[in-house]
Design a protein around this motif. Structure first.
Motif, PDB file in Angstrom:
ATOM      1  N   ALA A 143     -10.432-111.276   6.787  1.00 34.62           N
ATOM      2  CA  ALA A 143     -11.065-111.516   5.601  1.00 34.62           C
ATOM      3  C   ALA A 143     -11.399-110.060   4.721  1.00 34.62           C
ATOM      4  CB  ALA A 143     -12.556-112.107   5.761  1.00 34.62           C
ATOM      5  N   PHE A 144     -11.538-109.174   5.316  1.00 34.52           N
ATOM      6  CA  PHE A 144     -11.809-107.906   4.799  1.00 34.52           C
ATOM      7  C   PHE A 144     -10.606-107.405   4.148  1.00 34.52           C
ATOM      8  CE2 PHE A 144     -13.802-104.024   3.648  1.00 34.52           C
ATOM      9  CZ  PHE A 144     -12.822-102.995   4.157  1.00 34.52           C
ATOM     10  N   CYS A 145      -9.363-107.416   4.863  1.00 39.16           N
ATOM     11  CA  CYS A 145      -8.201-107.153   4.508  1.00 39.16           C
ATOM     12  C   CYS A 145      -7.814-107.898   3.344  1.00 39.16           C
ATOM     13  CB  CYS A 145      -7.379-106.988   5.753  1.00 39.16           C
ATOM     14  SG  CYS A 145      -7.707-105.808   6.947  1.00 39.16           S
ATOM     15  N   ALA A 146      -7.835-109.239   3.686  1.00 36.86           N
ATOM     16  CA  ALA A 146      -7.446-109.967   2.231  1.00 36.86           C
ATOM     17  C   ALA A 146      -8.335-109.508   1.107  1.00 36.86           C
ATOM     18  CB  ALA A 146      -7.761-111.689   2.769  1.00 36.86           C
ATOM     19  N   ASP A 197     -18.031-103.652  14.288  1.00 38.42           N
ATOM     20  CA  ASP A 197     -18.445-104.971  13.867  1.00 38.42           C
ATOM     21  C   ASP A 197     -19.382-104.975  12.637  1.00 38.42           C
ATOM     22  OD1 ASP A 197     -17.235-106.171  15.929  1.00 38.42           O
ATOM     23  OD2 ASP A 197     -18.664-106.503  17.240  1.00 38.42           O
ATOM     24  N   THR A 198     -20.344-104.100  12.607  1.00 37.04           N
ATOM     25  CA  THR A 198     -21.097-103.562  11.559  1.00 37.04           C
ATOM     26  C   THR A 198     -20.395-103.184  10.470  1.00 37.04           C
ATOM     27  OG1 THR A 198     -22.878-103.094  13.059  1.00 37.04           O
ATOM     28  CG2 THR A 198     -23.218-102.538  10.758  1.00 37.04           C
ATOM     29  N   SER A 199     -19.543-102.166  10.407  1.00 38.91           N
ATOM     30  CA  SER A 199     -18.929-101.598   9.249  1.00 38.91           C
ATOM     31  C   SER A 199     -18.103-102.705   8.791  1.00 38.91           C
ATOM     32  CB  SER A 199     -17.787-100.702  10.015  1.00 38.91           C
ATOM     33  OG  SER A 199     -17.059-100.008   8.984  1.00 38.91           O
ATOM     34  N   PHE A 200     -17.244-103.642   9.485  1.00 41.69           N
ATOM     35  CA  PHE A 200     -16.505-104.640   8.599  1.00 41.69           C
ATOM     36  C   PHE A 200     -17.359-105.577   8.274  1.00 41.69           C
ATOM     37  CE2 PHE A 200     -13.111-102.424  11.272  1.00 41.69           C
ATOM     38  CZ  PHE A 200     -12.289-102.175  10.132  1.00 41.69           C
ATOM     39  N   ARG A 201     -18.300-106.059   8.833  1.00 39.89           N
ATOM     40  CA  ARG A 201     -19.219-106.836   8.442  1.00 39.89           C
ATOM     41  C   ARG A 201     -20.062-106.502   7.138  1.00 39.89           C
ATOM     42  NH1 ARG A 201     -22.470-107.654  12.691  1.00 39.89           N
ATOM     43  NH2 ARG A 201     -20.972-108.737  13.792  1.00 39.89           N
ATOM     44  N   SER A 202     -20.385-105.440   7.019  1.00 42.40           N
ATOM     45  CA  SER A 202     -21.322-105.048   5.892  1.00 42.40           C
ATOM     46  C   SER A 202     -20.377-104.882   4.758  1.00 42.40           C
ATOM     47  CB  SER A 202     -21.632-103.482   5.894  1.00 42.40           C
ATOM     48  OG  SER A 202     -20.547-102.530   6.257  1.00 42.40           O
ATOM     49  N   GLU A 203     -18.824-104.947   4.686  1.00 43.94           N
ATOM     50  CA  GLU A 203     -18.124-105.032   3.637  1.00 43.94           C
ATOM     51  C   GLU A 203     -17.701-106.493   3.114  1.00 43.94           C
ATOM     52  OE1 GLU A 203     -17.014-102.291   1.803  1.00 43.94           O
ATOM     53  OE2 GLU A 203     -18.399-101.244   3.097  1.00 43.94           O
TER      54      GLU A 203
END
Length: 172
Positions: free
Chosen positions: A10-13, A140-146
């Motif tokens: 999702a982040f990459c999209a 997990d935290t880094s990607f979730r925060s974005e």
């Protein structure tokens, strides 16, 4: 782990800098536009490299993980170049495209984004598997925060933090 991969996808999209096309890049913008787009391309590359450096530092990548990390970072770079080429083509042709051409080009960009996300997930999975529990928590935290934040909010937050160099180094 599946949840993390979905979050990563999702982040990459949401970040065109991470997308990659399986189709070869079409002809680039006319020569007259190349010099004008060079500074923008340099800024995009700088943002990609900044994001790679930020992730490397925040995930505390170890020497043993460098091989997996390099593969992941290379996919990020390839995706960024591909998307930049596609958007450059779109801008160069926007005044002459028909509605059908516009939709086809949008389809090509969307497909490139999906293909790039798939490649990024494939490169990230072995890296994520090699991470320690502490590193996984950081990832997990880094990607979730974005996630869930509009792109401009992420850029704005990073531009404040980056100071005077923000224009050329913030991530998308």
């Amino acid at each position: 782990m599946k949840r993390t991969l979905i979050a990563l996808a999702a982040f990459c999209a949401l970040s065109p800098v991470f997308a990659q096309s399986s189709a070869p890049a079409a002809a680039s913008a006319p020569g007259a536009q190349a010099p004008a787009s060079a500074p923008a391309a340099t800024k995009r590359e700088a943002r990609t490299e900044q994001r790679i450096a930020e992730l490397h530092a925040s995930l505390k990548i170890t020497p043993q993980q460098e091989e997996q990390w390099s593969k992941f970072a290379d996919v990020m770079r390839d995706n960024g170049r591909t998307m930049a080429d596609l958007y450059r083509q779109r801008i160069a042709q926007r005044d002459t495209m028909s509605a059908l051409d516009d939709m086809k080009q949008y389809e090509q960009i969307t497909q490139a984004n999906a293909d790039g996300t798939k490649r990024l997930v494939e490169a990230f999975e072995p890296l994520y598997t090699s991470l320690s529990p502490e590193q996984k928590k950081l990832a997990d935290t880094s990607f979730r925060s974005e996630h869930g934040k509009p792109r401009h909010e992420r850029a704005h937050r990073h531009s404040k933090a980056a100071g005077a160099d923000a224009a050329s180094t913030t991530k998308p």
